[in-house]
Scaffold this motif. Sequence first.
Motif, PDB file in Angstrom:
ATOM      1  N   LYS A 194      13.041 -13.660  17.103  1.00  0.00           N
ATOM      2  CA  LYS A 194      14.277 -13.886  18.028  1.00  0.00           C
ATOM      3  C   LYS A 194      13.619 -14.619  19.029  1.00  0.00           C
ATOM      4  CE  LYS A 194      18.028 -12.639  20.995  1.00  0.00           C
ATOM      5  NZ  LYS A 194      18.493 -11.503  21.601  1.00  0.00           N
ATOM      6  N   CYS A 195      14.083 -15.790  19.462  1.00  0.00           N
ATOM      7  CA  CYS A 195      13.655 -16.856  20.477  1.00  0.00           C
ATOM      8  C   CYS A 195      14.083 -16.022  21.933  1.00  0.00           C
ATOM      9  CB  CYS A 195      13.802 -18.040  20.380  1.00  0.00           C
ATOM     10  SG  CYS A 195      13.418 -19.156  21.710  1.00  0.00           S
ATOM     11  N   ARG A 196      13.374 -15.751  22.990  1.00  0.00           N
ATOM     12  CA  ARG A 196      13.674 -15.365  24.383  1.00  0.00           C
ATOM     13  C   ARG A 196      14.382 -16.427  24.908  1.00  0.00           C
ATOM     14  NH1 ARG A 196       8.172 -11.790  25.019  1.00  0.00           N
ATOM     15  NH2 ARG A 196       9.105  -9.817  23.720  1.00  0.00           N
ATOM     16  N   GLU A 197      14.022 -17.821  24.677  1.00  0.00           N
ATOM     17  CA  GLU A 197      14.542 -18.779  25.517  1.00  0.00           C
ATOM     18  C   GLU A 197      15.862 -19.317  25.081  1.00  0.00           C
ATOM     19  OE1 GLU A 197      12.172 -21.996  26.919  1.00  0.00           O
ATOM     20  OE2 GLU A 197      10.509 -20.748  27.067  1.00  0.00           O
ATOM     21  N   CYS A 198      16.096 -19.633  23.913  1.00  0.00           N
ATOM     22  CA  CYS A 198      17.236 -20.206  23.329  1.00  0.00           C
ATOM     23  C   CYS A 198      18.190 -19.184  22.584  1.00  0.00           C
ATOM     24  CB  CYS A 198      17.169 -21.334  22.391  1.00  0.00           C
ATOM     25  SG  CYS A 198      16.462 -21.234  20.681  1.00  0.00           S
ATOM     26  N   HIS A 254       1.046 -16.740  15.523  1.00  0.00           N
ATOM     27  CA  HIS A 254       1.697 -17.531  16.709  1.00  0.00           C
ATOM     28  C   HIS A 254       2.848 -17.955  16.413  1.00  0.00           C
ATOM     29  CE1 HIS A 254      -1.888 -16.121  19.064  1.00  0.00           C
ATOM     30  NE2 HIS A 254      -2.620 -16.896  18.132  1.00  0.00           N
ATOM     31  N   PRO A 255       3.975 -17.498  16.154  1.00  0.00           N
ATOM     32  CA  PRO A 255       5.087 -18.204  15.684  1.00  0.00           C
ATOM     33  C   PRO A 255       5.818 -19.163  16.922  1.00  0.00           C
ATOM     34  CG  PRO A 255       5.753 -15.829  16.118  1.00  0.00           C
ATOM     35  CD  PRO A 255       4.256 -15.986  16.227  1.00  0.00           C
ATOM     36  N   VAL A 256       6.412 -20.051  16.478  1.00  0.00           N
ATOM     37  CA  VAL A 256       7.220 -21.198  17.449  1.00  0.00           C
ATOM     38  C   VAL A 256       8.399 -21.308  17.013  1.00  0.00           C
ATOM     39  CG1 VAL A 256       7.119 -23.608  18.269  1.00  0.00           C
ATOM     40  CG2 VAL A 256       4.823 -22.296  17.913  1.00  0.00           C
ATOM     41  N   CYS A 257       9.467 -21.331  17.852  1.00  0.00           N
ATOM     42  CA  CYS A 257      10.902 -21.299  17.576  1.00  0.00           C
ATOM     43  C   CYS A 257      10.980 -22.777  17.067  1.00  0.00           C
ATOM     44  CB  CYS A 257      11.765 -21.003  19.009  1.00  0.00           C
ATOM     45  SG  CYS A 257      13.332 -21.495  18.638  1.00  0.00           S
ATOM     46  N   PRO A 258      11.505 -22.907  15.817  1.00  0.00           N
ATOM     47  CA  PRO A 258      11.940 -24.354  15.232  1.00  0.00           C
ATOM     48  C   PRO A 258      12.842 -25.052  16.094  1.00  0.00           C
ATOM     49  CG  PRO A 258      12.791 -22.749  13.970  1.00  0.00           C
ATOM     50  CD  PRO A 258      12.138 -21.879  14.913  1.00  0.00           C
ATOM     51  N   SER A 259      13.793 -24.439  16.712  1.00  0.00           N
ATOM     52  CA  SER A 259      14.894 -25.051  17.813  1.00  0.00           C
ATOM     53  C   SER A 259      14.497 -25.682  18.995  1.00  0.00           C
ATOM     54  CB  SER A 259      15.967 -24.011  17.903  1.00  0.00           C
ATOM     55  OG  SER A 259      16.513 -23.744  16.494  1.00  0.00           O
ATOM     56  N   CYS A 260      13.718 -24.813  19.637  1.00  0.00           N
ATOM     57  CA  CYS A 260      13.345 -25.429  21.123  1.00  0.00           C
ATOM     58  C   CYS A 260      11.839 -25.429  21.245  1.00  0.00           C
ATOM     59  CB  CYS A 260      14.091 -24.332  21.949  1.00  0.00           C
ATOM     60  SG  CYS A 260      13.153 -22.926  22.017  1.00  0.00           S
ATOM     61  N   SER A 300       9.590 -23.169  21.538  1.00  0.00           N
ATOM     62  CA  SER A 300       9.077 -21.966  22.502  1.00  0.00           C
ATOM     63  C   SER A 300       8.382 -21.032  21.671  1.00  0.00           C
ATOM     64  CB  SER A 300      10.228 -21.313  23.186  1.00  0.00           C
ATOM     65  OG  SER A 300       9.781 -20.527  23.906  1.00  0.00           O
ATOM     66  N   GLU A 301       7.096 -20.771  22.529  1.00  0.00           N
ATOM     67  CA  GLU A 301       6.354 -19.741  21.889  1.00  0.00           C
ATOM     68  C   GLU A 301       6.591 -18.309  22.493  1.00  0.00           C
ATOM     69  OE1 GLU A 301       2.227 -20.619  22.715  1.00  0.00           O
ATOM     70  OE2 GLU A 301       2.174 -22.586  21.654  1.00  0.00           O
ATOM     71  N   ASP A 302       7.705 -17.997  23.197  1.00  0.00           N
ATOM     72  CA  ASP A 302       8.294 -17.064  23.824  1.00  0.00           C
ATOM     73  C   ASP A 302       9.394 -16.161  22.886  1.00  0.00           C
ATOM     74  OD1 ASP A 302       8.621 -14.607  25.379  1.00  0.00           O
ATOM     75  OD2 ASP A 302       9.910 -16.051  26.823  1.00  0.00           O
ATOM     76  N   VAL A 303       8.517 -15.693  21.731  1.00  0.00           N
ATOM     77  CA  VAL A 303       9.607 -15.083  20.773  1.00  0.00           C
ATOM     78  C   VAL A 303       8.894 -13.571  20.497  1.00  0.00           C
ATOM     79  CG1 VAL A 303       9.711 -17.322  19.464  1.00  0.00           C
ATOM     80  CG2 VAL A 303       8.012 -15.712  18.693  1.00  0.00           C
ATOM     81  N   GLU A 304      10.132 -12.819  19.992  1.00  0.00           N
ATOM     82  CA  GLU A 304       9.760 -11.155  19.676  1.00  0.00           C
ATOM     83  C   GLU A 304      10.222 -10.935  18.435  1.00  0.00           C
ATOM     84  OE1 GLU A 304      12.074  -9.412  22.636  1.00  0.00           O
ATOM     85  OE2 GLU A 304      13.989 -10.182  22.093  1.00  0.00           O
ATOM     86  N   PRO A 305       9.585 -10.029  17.718  1.00  0.00           N
ATOM     87  CA  PRO A 305      10.292  -9.729  16.334  1.00  0.00           C
ATOM     88  C   PRO A 305      11.521  -9.184  16.439  1.00  0.00           C
ATOM     89  CG  PRO A 305       8.032  -8.545  17.008  1.00  0.00           C
ATOM     90  CD  PRO A 305       8.437  -9.182  18.305  1.00  0.00           C
ATOM     91  N   ALA A 306      12.404  -9.621  15.547  1.00  0.00           N
ATOM     92  CA  ALA A 306      13.872  -9.221  15.533  1.00  0.00           C
ATOM     93  C   ALA A 306      14.156  -8.034  14.617  1.00  0.00           C
ATOM     94  CB  ALA A 306      14.691 -10.429  15.147  1.00  0.00           C
TER      95      ALA A 306
END
Length: 50
Positions: free
Chosen positions: A22-26, A36-42, A44-50
């Motif tokens: 889950k992306c913490r930004e969007c 190092h997963p990256v959100c495909p939408s925005c 962002s590298e600020d993600v956490e396991p969902a």
Amino acid sequence: MCSIGGGTDIELEERVKGKTYKCRECGGHFKAVGKHPVCPSCQSEDVEPA
């Protein structure tokens, strides 16, 4: 083992299991593989396991 000729009958999705994040930004949810997963939408590298 080495093979010559056509590819295998196994699809990539069947061999590699991604984790859901889950992306913490969007707030988007996505599956990714790697350290190092990256959100495909925005992007962002600020993600956490969902």
